[in-house]
Design an enzyme around this catalytic site. Sequence first.
Site, mmCIF file in Angstrom:
data_model
loop_
_atom_site.group_PDB
_atom_site.id
_atom_site.type_symbol
_atom_site.label_atom_id
_atom_site.label_comp_id
_atom_site.label_asym_id
_atom_site.label_seq_id
_atom_site.Cartn_x
_atom_site.Cartn_y
_atom_site.Cartn_z
ATOM 1 N N GLU A 151 -9.255 30.753 17.350
ATOM 2 C CA GLU A 151 -8.003 31.113 16.672
ATOM 3 C C GLU A 151 -8.101 30.940 15.154
ATOM 4 O O GLU A 151 -7.406 30.116 14.542
ATOM 5 C CB GLU A 151 -6.834 30.306 17.250
ATOM 6 C CG GLU A 151 -6.559 30.646 18.701
ATOM 7 C CD GLU A 151 -5.285 30.031 19.244
ATOM 8 O OE1 GLU A 151 -4.701 30.595 20.188
ATOM 9 O OE2 GLU A 151 -4.866 28.982 18.713
ATOM 10 N N GLU A 314 -6.551 33.967 26.263
ATOM 11 C CA GLU A 314 -5.545 33.015 26.721
ATOM 12 C C GLU A 314 -4.283 33.791 27.087
ATOM 13 O O GLU A 314 -3.633 34.359 26.214
ATOM 14 C CB GLU A 314 -5.220 31.977 25.635
ATOM 15 C CG GLU A 314 -6.401 31.124 25.202
ATOM 16 C CD GLU A 314 -6.036 30.121 24.116
ATOM 17 O OE1 GLU A 314 -4.823 29.920 23.882
ATOM 18 O OE2 GLU A 314 -6.947 29.555 23.490
ATOM 19 N N GLU A 364 -0.985 18.717 23.727
ATOM 20 C CA GLU A 364 -0.517 19.846 24.539
ATOM 21 C C GLU A 364 -0.140 19.437 25.967
ATOM 22 O O GLU A 364 -0.297 20.224 26.902
ATOM 23 C CB GLU A 364 -1.571 20.948 24.571
ATOM 24 C CG GLU A 364 -1.718 21.657 23.232
ATOM 25 C CD GLU A 364 -2.636 22.866 23.301
ATOM 26 O OE1 GLU A 364 -2.501 23.748 22.430
ATOM 27 O OE2 GLU A 364 -3.490 22.938 24.208
ATOM 28 N N TYR A 366 2.624 19.400 27.207
ATOM 29 C CA TYR A 366 3.696 20.261 27.698
ATOM 30 C C TYR A 366 3.324 21.744 27.628
ATOM 31 O O TYR A 366 4.180 22.600 27.846
ATOM 32 C CB TYR A 366 4.996 20.008 26.926
ATOM 33 C CG TYR A 366 5.427 18.559 26.967
ATOM 34 C CD1 TYR A 366 5.367 17.835 28.160
ATOM 35 C CD2 TYR A 366 5.868 17.908 25.828
ATOM 36 C CE1 TYR A 366 5.737 16.502 28.206
ATOM 37 C CE2 TYR A 366 6.243 16.574 25.873
ATOM 38 C CZ TYR A 366 6.170 15.874 27.061
ATOM 39 O OH TYR A 366 6.537 14.555 27.100
#
Length: 687
Positions: A151, A314, A364, A366
């Site tokens: 990314e 993703e 991460e 959640y």
Amino acid sequence: MSKSLAVEQFELGVCYYPEQWPESLWADDYRRMRELGFTVVRMGEFAWNFFEPEEGQFTFDVFDRAIDLAHEHGLKVILGTPTATPPAWLTHKHPEVLNVTLEGVQHQHGLRRHYNYSSPVYRDYCAKITEAMARHYANHPGVAGWQIDNEINCESNVFYSPADHAAFRSWLRERYGTLEELNRAWGTVFWNQSYSDWEQVHLPRPTPADSPNPHQALDEKRFISDNAISFLRVQVEIVRKLAPNQPITTNGLFGHLDSHAMTDELLDFFSYDSYPNFATLWNDADRDDPLLDRKWSNNLAKVRSISPNFCVMEQQSGPGGWVNRMAQPSPKPGQMRLWTYQSVAHGADMLLYFRWRTASFGTEIYWHGINDYHNQPNRRVAEAQTIGREWGRIGKAVAGSRYAADVAIVRDYDNEWDGELDAWHGPLTGESEYGWSKSLQLNHIPYDYLYMRGSTGLDELARYQALIYPHPAIMSEETAELLKKYVAGGGKLIFGARTGYKDTRGHCRMMPFPGPVAELCGVTVEDFTLIPGGGAAPNIRWVDGGEERGAAAVKFNDILRPMNESVETLAVYDGDYYAGKPALTRASYGGGEAYYYGAAFTREVADALVRRLGLKPATAGWAELPSEVEIAIREKGNRRFAFLLNYSGRPVSARLLRETDDLLAGERLAAGDLAIEPYGVKVLSLE
């Protein structure tokens, strides 16, 4: 020629982090992946410490076991270079590799992407870890390809370390050659900003009114993009040399990066990370009749302009959120499958879900995956199994087919980057792209994005019946000439307010608007005004015989003056001091037409232009669809695949006008009503 993913069978998979889980879970995880129909996993992109726990000491035992076991279970591995997360031993020893804010505050170790691209020290360490990994895994039968970094330009897309300022100077020297040329390009005579020594030149720095030199700011974005590509090139060249048979990609679509140039120069294909539930957090949710997750089709169209067939590295599979931000609701039953087909409909031939199991620790916890912490069956696992079964049946037939569209929205990076600072044209593009994308989607007209670049040729433009180039404030003479040839050859071209008044340096031209396309459009702009935020925009009134009601002329108003009698006024302003003046015109040019609209495009204005342009739905002659359903067509040879995607939470009914095959159900459908369940999908064969 665009770089595309080339596979014979659609590939479905998942992101997996073996270093985060007890090794005792690996075999069962891989077994269950295969039961779901998965064939590919991505791993390694955040695991630098596992490959190099201490400087110069390379170890591969953990990932050797993880990759060997994946291969034994029939899973291909896409291996990430771990340069998005430099280890603590590196940043502690060499803090100069860390990024710095505009205000001069250095980022510290933690989170991810805390480095800068310009540090020679960091590039050297990245080269070493990449070389060690490429040498070790070049011939591993389980490694099917590489993801470089992760990314690019996510988290932060601006860089102000000392190394970045130095690299910017070097970039400017190569671009301009002399300080005289730099001063001319940046207009430094204004407010006494002229430079007499290269050491005086920097990236933008804090200013009293938070407003840098606009030409310097435009070059800043160009530099960041070139510098990011240069950073990636170091790793790509190593992998190309040592592992020439393993394809290379990288993932994400972020700001200040020419992803087209990056892919053309470095990659075998482009990969995207698709999280449609972000739409619940952004401004779209506040609009009337919002597109919400359907808006991601617009993003995927931009991805398709880079690689017509691409990978989704993703794909959202669960509710999203870090511990401190980005809280998203859980996908409703059926939405994960809908989002999968949304990606595939727009050109994905490989798709990996993020992630296999939700992390039980870290930032991460959640950001949910297919499996929950407890690792027990859930509805997302069941949905993934349905998808895997379906693509096991139809994946070979659909793979390699291309999205079909007769209309394109035109973009370019210079206007995108210049518009970040320039409030007189930047905000217009987002409004207009939203209006057009909504209109085209709801009218069931597939569309592409076409990026104007130095290499763009007439053949690329001529594929389309109509081009919409909403607000190209910056326009080169070369681009203007190419657009003239397109229209002269029979094309239809639509411009919006603020077109053509800047050159490629961002300087305003000393010529009537719309500059180099004034002849093409047959108009000049006799006056103009910003519509203040919160201010009431005047309406337009149609005067060409159309039956549409008036629509608001939002954001900015160019007041037009036709330059000759052959230019037709389609609508006039219906308010303010310029009431009755032309707002929308159409000019014949060669075999085609050029339209100029003096405002930003709303859906209502776009709808009216769709009718005037004669654009037809992709379903013409074979189906009638409700507005809740998106249509996408993929073609391969004589075969056409129609994807029908229901974005609503209620059942809807389409109408088939002829018999066709339902590929997912494996049955022949008669003409008549076709029920589509909430968040449901149909894939029809139109051969």
